[in-house]
Enzyme design. Structure first.
Site, PDB file in Angstrom:
ATOM      1  N   GLU A  87       0.830  -1.208   0.000  1.00  0.00           N
ATOM      2  CA  GLU A  87       0.000   0.000   0.000  1.00  0.00           C
ATOM      3  C   GLU A  87       0.865   1.258   0.000  1.00  0.00           C
ATOM      4  OE1 GLU A  87      -3.553  -0.022   2.356  1.00  0.00           O
ATOM      5  OE2 GLU A  87      -3.887  -2.159   2.053  1.00  0.00           O
ATOM      6  N   HIS A 145      -5.225   1.895   1.012  1.00  0.00           N
ATOM      7  CA  HIS A 145      -4.471   2.695   0.041  1.00  0.00           C
ATOM      8  C   HIS A 145      -4.377   1.941  -1.266  1.00  0.00           C
ATOM      9  CE1 HIS A 145      -3.244   3.837   4.051  1.00  0.00           C
ATOM     10  NE2 HIS A 145      -2.909   5.018   3.585  1.00  0.00           N
ATOM     11  N   LYS A 172      -9.784   5.632   6.829  1.00  0.00           N
ATOM     12  CA  LYS A 172      -8.951   6.385   5.876  1.00  0.00           C
ATOM     13  C   LYS A 172      -8.839   5.659   4.539  1.00  0.00           C
ATOM     14  CE  LYS A 172      -4.263   8.005   4.963  1.00  0.00           C
ATOM     15  NZ  LYS A 172      -2.850   7.706   5.108  1.00  0.00           N
TER      16      LYS A 172
END
Lengths: 257, 257
Positions: A87, A145, A172
């Protein structure tokens, strides 16, 4: 926008997007010297990207350096992050179990305020760290991510929902746009997830086009934006002084002041 | 982003969003004094909002003042706009035929570089002004404004397509968001229209949330952003100095400089 609370206290002003600067030094000296450059720039949060740290396998040293960072940073909360190589992070000499042990020790030492752990990790590791962090009054970001592309909006919304469902304090998502339209996809997904969910979110698009999301993402439900203090930790990050000025323009304009 | 060309020359740098400041004075003196305040701020374009001008019914005076503006503005192109009351403008003492006569006279006098005429006007009026403007080397914006809400993306894309189909040099859409999501709808529609069409576009969301589109709209295909020189002409406009600074941050970040 939902406020971020740490140790029961809100961070930043009402609806104010927070600026987080990363520390990416390889040695204790490099990290602490970076911190001395970053602190006068008054970030709201500091993220220690421990995957850059050469002594990551030495838990005692990591705890010691985290303690020094925390002491120097004073009231600025510290996020402890080991971004995986999948990521966008650096290659580290720890396996999954070793990394979880490090995070558990960091929580037990209470030398950071927040840990960031990726949603792609095994469920039992996520559960272990949720328990260890909660037991030590350390907040937990669960993150996703993608440095290759921007998944469909439903996938992004699903990541935020998963973070909330697994008990994260903050969800996130950071993704790479291949076109300007992808930036709108990410911001739209973050906005809908913000409306649908209960936890604060951090959403951003990386790279060139994506950098605009670092400026205006707060309008679309993102609570934190990452800026360059001394060195960038991801593509598209903007120097903190310049980002702060742009955020002030956004804030003034949106509120009509 | 498609460059805007006037008199065959591109305006602004490659892919650089242009800043336009409005003049909203009621009298010749007010307009010219506003111009003296605006010019040192170096806008790329100046828009004379003639619907604010009390002597709009006196064609000779309008042409005279337009000529004075053009002379003082030097190389800065002038957009001549009479925003209708239905699309956020002021009440004027001219009917549709009288307004078309004024615009034809303005084109014939060649005292402005661009006219802005609304897509909601009758087709024959649009055709008359397209002919008059083209005959006099005056560019034509065809525009749509909605101060109440943001229509669906397909409607916005339809307005841009209509402008292009009717021979506009530039298509413009300004809409009012009721939520942050509406701002993404507008920017997404402008981006898709930019990819699908051949003419330069100007897209913006108005009001508080919408103001972010005035900063980052250039990334999503909008070629011009309207800023406050002396006084705003629409809600959400940002002072030119502040907007220019934010645009520079956007430009640097997007290009990775």
């Amino acid at each position: 926008m939902k406020a971020i609370h740490l140790h029961g206290r809100p961070i930043g002003g009402e609806g104010q997007v927070l600026i987080c600067t990363p520390l990416v030094g390889k040695t204790p000296e490099a990290v602490l010297s970076e911190l001395m450059i970053v602190l006068p720039k008054k970030p709201d949060l500091i993220e220690w990207r421990v995957d850059f740290f050469e002594e990551i396998a030495n838990t005692g040293t990591v705890i010691e350096v985290a303690g020094l960072i925390k002491k120097a940073a004073g009231s600025i909360p510290i996020i402890f992050t080991c971004r995986s190589i999948n990521e966008g992070g650096e290659r580290i000499p720890l396996d999954g179990a070793g990394l979880v042990q490090l995070f558990v020790a960091i929580c037990a030492a209470r030398c950071v305020d927040v840990i960031d752990f990726e949603l792609s990790n095994p469920a039992d590791q996520l559960a272990t760290l949720r328990e260890a962090s909660r037991a030590n009054d350390v907040a937990m970001i669960m993150s996703y991510h993608n440095f290759q592309m921007t998944p469909e909006a439903a996938v992004i919304e699903g990541k935020y929902a998963e973070a909330q469902q697994l008990g994260a304090d903050i969800g996130k998502v950071a993704v790479m746009p291949r076109s300007p339209g992808d930036v709108l996809t990410q911001m739209g997904a973050t906005w809908r997830a913000c409306e649908a969910g209960t936890i604060p979110l951090i959403g951003m698009s990386m790279g060139g086009f994506g950098s605009v999301s670092r400026m205006v993402g707060g309008v679309f439900g993102s609570t934190v934006t990452f800026a360059v203090g001394k060195a960038a930790s991801a593509p598209g990050q903007i120097p903190i002084e310049e980002l702060r000025s742009a955020l002030q323009t956004v804030s003034r304009s949106v509120s009509g002041r």
